[in-house]
Design a protein around this motif. Structure first.
Motif, PDB file in Angstrom:
ATOM      1  N   VAL A  18       0.907  -1.190   0.053  1.00 48.84           N
ATOM      2  CA  VAL A  18       0.248  -0.039  -0.242  1.00 48.84           C
ATOM      3  C   VAL A  18       0.850   1.108   0.048  1.00 48.84           C
ATOM      4  O   VAL A  18       0.631   2.222  -0.824  1.00 48.84           O
ATOM      5  CB  VAL A  18      -1.007  -0.244   1.057  1.00 48.84           C
ATOM      6  N   THR A  22       0.463   3.934  -3.238  1.00 52.17           N
ATOM      7  CA  THR A  22      -0.418   5.041  -3.145  1.00 52.17           C
ATOM      8  C   THR A  22       0.530   6.311  -3.168  1.00 52.17           C
ATOM      9  O   THR A  22      -0.117   7.380  -2.821  1.00 52.17           O
ATOM     10  CB  THR A  22      -1.081   4.950  -1.491  1.00 52.17           C
ATOM     11  N   TYR A  33      -3.717   3.947  -6.412  1.00 54.03           N
ATOM     12  CA  TYR A  33      -3.752   3.323  -5.307  1.00 54.03           C
ATOM     13  C   TYR A  33      -3.724   1.779  -5.535  1.00 54.03           C
ATOM     14  O   TYR A  33      -3.900   1.082  -6.612  1.00 54.03           O
ATOM     15  CB  TYR A  33      -5.360   3.537  -4.780  1.00 54.03           C
ATOM     16  N   VAL A  45      -9.661   2.764   0.411  1.00 55.83           N
ATOM     17  CA  VAL A  45      -8.844   2.753  -0.331  1.00 55.83           C
ATOM     18  C   VAL A  45      -7.750   3.934  -0.452  1.00 55.83           C
ATOM     19  O   VAL A  45      -6.371   3.676  -0.657  1.00 55.83           O
ATOM     20  CB  VAL A  45      -9.435   2.817  -1.891  1.00 55.83           C
ATOM     21  N   GLY A  46      -8.484   5.022  -0.180  1.00 56.68           N
ATOM     22  CA  GLY A  46      -7.365   6.203  -0.152  1.00 56.68           C
ATOM     23  C   GLY A  46      -8.144   7.481  -0.137  1.00 56.68           C
ATOM     24  O   GLY A  46      -9.441   7.641  -0.241  1.00 56.68           O
ATOM     25  N   ASP A  51      -5.665  13.796  -1.633  1.00 51.42           N
ATOM     26  CA  ASP A  51      -4.501  13.687  -2.573  1.00 51.42           C
ATOM     27  C   ASP A  51      -4.827  14.424  -3.656  1.00 51.42           C
ATOM     28  O   ASP A  51      -3.689  14.706  -4.399  1.00 51.42           O
ATOM     29  CB  ASP A  51      -4.529  12.131  -2.934  1.00 51.42           C
ATOM     30  N   VAL A 121      -6.490   2.275  -9.904  1.00 53.47           N
ATOM     31  CA  VAL A 121      -6.428   1.380  -8.518  1.00 53.47           C
ATOM     32  C   VAL A 121      -5.888   0.009  -8.896  1.00 53.47           C
ATOM     33  O   VAL A 121      -6.730  -0.680  -9.683  1.00 53.47           O
ATOM     34  CB  VAL A 121      -7.987   1.396  -7.930  1.00 53.47           C
TER      35      VAL A 121
END
Length: 794
Positions: A18, A22, A33, A45-46, A51, A121
């Motif tokens: 991860v 990321t 991600y 996930v994020g 971001d 992703v």
């Protein structure tokens, strides 16, 4: 990120994964991600909003949305905190099969202003698939004469996972005759080796268990039972000319195409040398029937259709078996690589379209977003995008990989082009190239950028006097190239300089001009004003036009004889010679032109002693009068008529008395004291009335010639400017002669000008528009001459 229940070591590995995926790459416009497959709904996930540099509070106002192209709604964003989370479980094997990298591309779109972000992703594999063999049991036949160290290949296990989760190791159940031989390098050859000589009489059949282990955590296993039958005598197996055949095929190969011809030989003799070919397995297993082999010749042919986009490589394990009593077999591999053909047309999708586009839009505005895809690979999958026709105020700008935006590059004008129809064409770089197109219709939105305009800057209207109140005299019309309310025009009078509301009104919608009261030529000869036109746009725009209304004279005034005293006879001494002028009648008419041109007649044409000048009004004797006729008072009734239609007239009485010479002197003195309007012949200026009229006609012709010459030299037409003052309107009537009115004119103008009488000669061209009344067009040619000029002429 939520980590599946796989143990501490798995958590550590996933945490590293991860952190690795990321992070932003320097200079990259893509957000990356990673999430594990099979993650439950709601798995973190994020922090996508953070971001991307967006505030959580602006996600809803800017219509934050996530679009996943062709992969369903696997992910969602919580608009309350800007967190990207798993919406539904993802099976990596179902989504990407054996692809080493499995990623879902997301488009993040926000408005005000429009921006598009690209988020990738990656779906990380977990060890959720155990190795498996294509059969639960495999039978092998081995001659007892085979030497120690002889190798026998085995069919390896398959694992749907990728990476380390699909790296297999094998273990053979403990025995003293066979040992496992597995080489990870190269082609991952799997088999077993005889480590001790076989004795069919001792052990005719060996039953072993082969176990496959993957590299995941926790470890998954699969097994197959090996049944090894020890054969006797026939100790030479068939041997292929090469252990591995490598073949390349085009994906558009037709059914029945020869794929490869394999060949094996056997050193035995007789029936032990005869060989039969067969296919043991095809990878991937789901396409095991796509190839067939001729048992006698070893020719492998296509038994279906290939599709590079579905499977780009195949592995065939072929076997050659002799026909001995105890058959022996040889094995080989046929590796087939499928070559891509340009058999997929590029696909185009318009993901955003802003219509209509306001014509005052700023340059650089994005009108549409277009994504292009091609299932082919290499040059066959590389696409170019273009617009047709080429001369458009738009162009395509590449934003990311196969993503393009339709951008405004030139100013728009809806009045020139109200709608653009363009064709977006995509073409790949294959041979031959394939292309696709889509039509985009981009209407242009109107803004109020055009003021109402009139067909000409000045209109000249002629109206007869004594018009009925409210009479329609003219219609103005302005056009506006805009549309809807921006082109809705209303009219009004501009009364900033002169109050016109008592004379003229204009209908706000139709532009019709009405005379509010009867116009009197003797009081008002010219109305000049401005009509303004305004549209209904925001802000509204205006235009104006100048209207010149000339009042035309009608014969509405009876001639008037001024200062005549009937009780004061003219006394003449006798004798009187024939043709002797005894006096002159003065009459005036308030009209103008022919309506004011007077003629004189005796009411009793039988009065043989006297006559009156037709236009001069001079009364003279027709014969010699003697003294014998003295002391006779003769009354002459003179009829004064104008030239109008209908003719108007009046009468005047003229008394003449003949007296002897002594009385004549006294009557002359008394006549000078009365100041009457009947005067002697000494007033010689009036004798030239006819000459003056002819002079005016000659002057008019000269003015026309000068005016035409000036018009040829000048391109621009100058508008006449009037102010309150005196002028005389001289018109050519339908009779064809000229006359004038000695009455001063009153001119009311709606534009600024110098007050007082004009000292120049102004000519209105015969080409000026005139009003139409009673269904007849009035063709008039008018000259305005100052009073000073007329006095000099007359």
């Amino acid at each position: 990120m939520v980590v599946p229940r796989r143990g501490i070591s798995v958590r550590r590995r996933l945490l590293q994964l991860v952190l690795l995926h990321t992070a932003w790459e320097v200079g990259s416009s893509q957000l990356h991600y990673s999430v594990l497959e099979e993650s439950q709904h709601g798995t973190f996930v994020g922090r996508i909003a953070q971001d991307l540099g967006l505030q959580v509070s602006e996600l809803v106002p800017r219509m934050f949305r996530v679009v996943s192209k062709g992969h369903g709604d696997y992910f969602e964003v919580n608009l309350q905190n800007g967190v990207l989370f798993v919406n539904s479980q993802i099976d990596r094997e179902e989504l990407c099969a054996k692809s080493p990298v499995c990623a879902i591309h997301l488009e993040v779109i926000v408005d005000k202003p429009l921006r598009v972000f690209h988020v990738e992703v990656e779906i990380a594999d977990i060890n959720d698939n155990a190795p498996f063999f294509t059969a639960k049991e495999e039978s092998l036949f081995i001659l007892e004469s085979r030497t120690v160290g002889s190798f026998f290949p085995l069919e390896g296990a398959l694992d749907a996972d990728v990476g380390i989760n699909a790296q297999l190791n094998y273990q053979l159940s403990p025995n003293e005759h066979f040992m496992l031989d597995f080489q990870k390098s190269g082609d991952n050859s799997l088999g077993f080796i005889i480590k001790k000589s076989l004795d069919r009489e001792d052990i005719p059949v060996h039953r072993l268990l082969l176990t496959a282990f993957d590299g995941g955590q926790p470890v998954q296993t699969g097994t197959v039972h090996l049944v090894i039958t020890v054969l006797d005598v026939n100790d030479n197996p068939p041997v292929f000319s090469q252990p591995v055949y490598k073949i390349q095929m085009l994906e558009n190969a037709s059914n029945g195409t020869l794929v490869a011809k394999i060949n094996a030989t056997d050193l035995d003799e007789g029936i032990n040398k005869e060989i039969s070919y067969s296919i043991r397995s095809v990878t991937p297993p789901k396409l095991s029937t796509i190839f067939k082999i001729d048992p006698s010749t070893g020719q492998i042919r296509l038994n279906g259709e290939l599709d590079y986009e579905d499977t780009n490589s195949y592995e065939i394990r072929a076997e050659a078996t002799d026909k001995g009593g105890y058959p022996l077999s040889g094995h080989c591999k046929v590796l087939i690589d499928i070559l891509d053909m340009n058999d997929n047309v590029p696909e185009m999708l318009v993901t955003f379209l802003l219509v209509p586009v306001p014509e005052d839009s700023s340059l650089g505005m994005e009108v549409a977003l277009i994504s292009i895809s091609d299932k082919d690979s290499g040059a066959n999958g590389q696409v170019n995008c273009s617009l047709w026709p080429p001369r458009l105020p738009f162009k395509l700008v590449s934003t990311f990989k196969n993503y393009f935006s339709l951008t405004l590059v030139e100013p728009l004008d809806r009045e020139q082009v109200a709608e653009y129809r363009m064709v977006v064409m995509v073409r790949d770089e294959g041979t031959p190239p394939l292309s696709a197109s889509s039509t985009l219709v981009v209407p242009i939105g109107d803004v109020n950028d055009n003021a109402p305009i009139f067909a000409q800057p000045i209109y000249t209207v002629f109206v007869k006097e004594n018009n009925p109140p409210g009479a329609h005299i003219f219609t103005v019309s302005a056009s506006d190239p805009d549309v809807a309310e921006n082109a809705l025009v209303s009219y009004w009078l501009d009364e900033k300089l002169w109050p016109l509301s008592s004379y003229i009104s204009v209908h706000s919608e139709s532009g019709k001009l009405y005379a509010l009261q009867p116009l009197d030529y003797e009081e008002l000869k010219l109305l000049e004003f401005q009509v303004r036109a305004k549209d209904a746009g925001l802000p509204s725009l205006c235009g104006n036009v100048t209207i010149q209304v000339f009042v035309l004279d009608e014969n509405d005034n009876v001639p008037a004889v001024s200062g005549l005293a009937e009780d004061t006879p003219i006394l003449l001494k006798v004798p009187v010679a024939a043709g002797h002028v005894v006096g002159k009648i003065y009459a005036l008419d308030a009209d103008s032109g022919y309506n004011a041109w007077l003629r004189y007649e005796l009411h009793d044409a039988s009065s043989g002693s006297w006559r009156v000048g037709l236009y001069s009004g001079e009364i003279s004797a027709t014969r010699a009068l003697e003294e014998a006729e003295g002391s006779n008072i003769q009354s002459l009734l003179v009829l004064v008529k104008d030239h109008g239609k209908p003719v108007l007239s009046t009468t005047a009485t003229f008394s003449v008395s003949l007296v002897p010479s002594a009385q004549a002197a006294q009557s002359d003195a008394r006549l000078s004291r009365t100041g009457g309007s009947i005067k002697p012949l000494a007033d010689t200026a009036n004798l030239y009335l006819i000459i003056a009229i002819c002079s005016v006609s000659s002057l008019f012709l000269l003015v026309i010639l000068v005016y035409v010459a000036l018009r040829c030299q000048s391109q621009a037409k100058e508008a006449m400017v009037y102010g309150p003052g005196t002028a005389t309107l001289v018109c050519a009537s339908e009779v064809g002669s000229w006359s004038y009115s000695n009455r001063h004119s009153h001119i009311l103008a709606g534009v600024s000008g110098e007050a007082g009488a004009k000292n120049d000669l102004m000519v209105f061209s015969p080409s000026i528009p005139v009003s139409v009344e009673n269904g007849k067009q009035q063709d008039l040619l008018c000259v305005t001459v100052s009073d000073t000029v007329l006095k000099l002429l007359l």
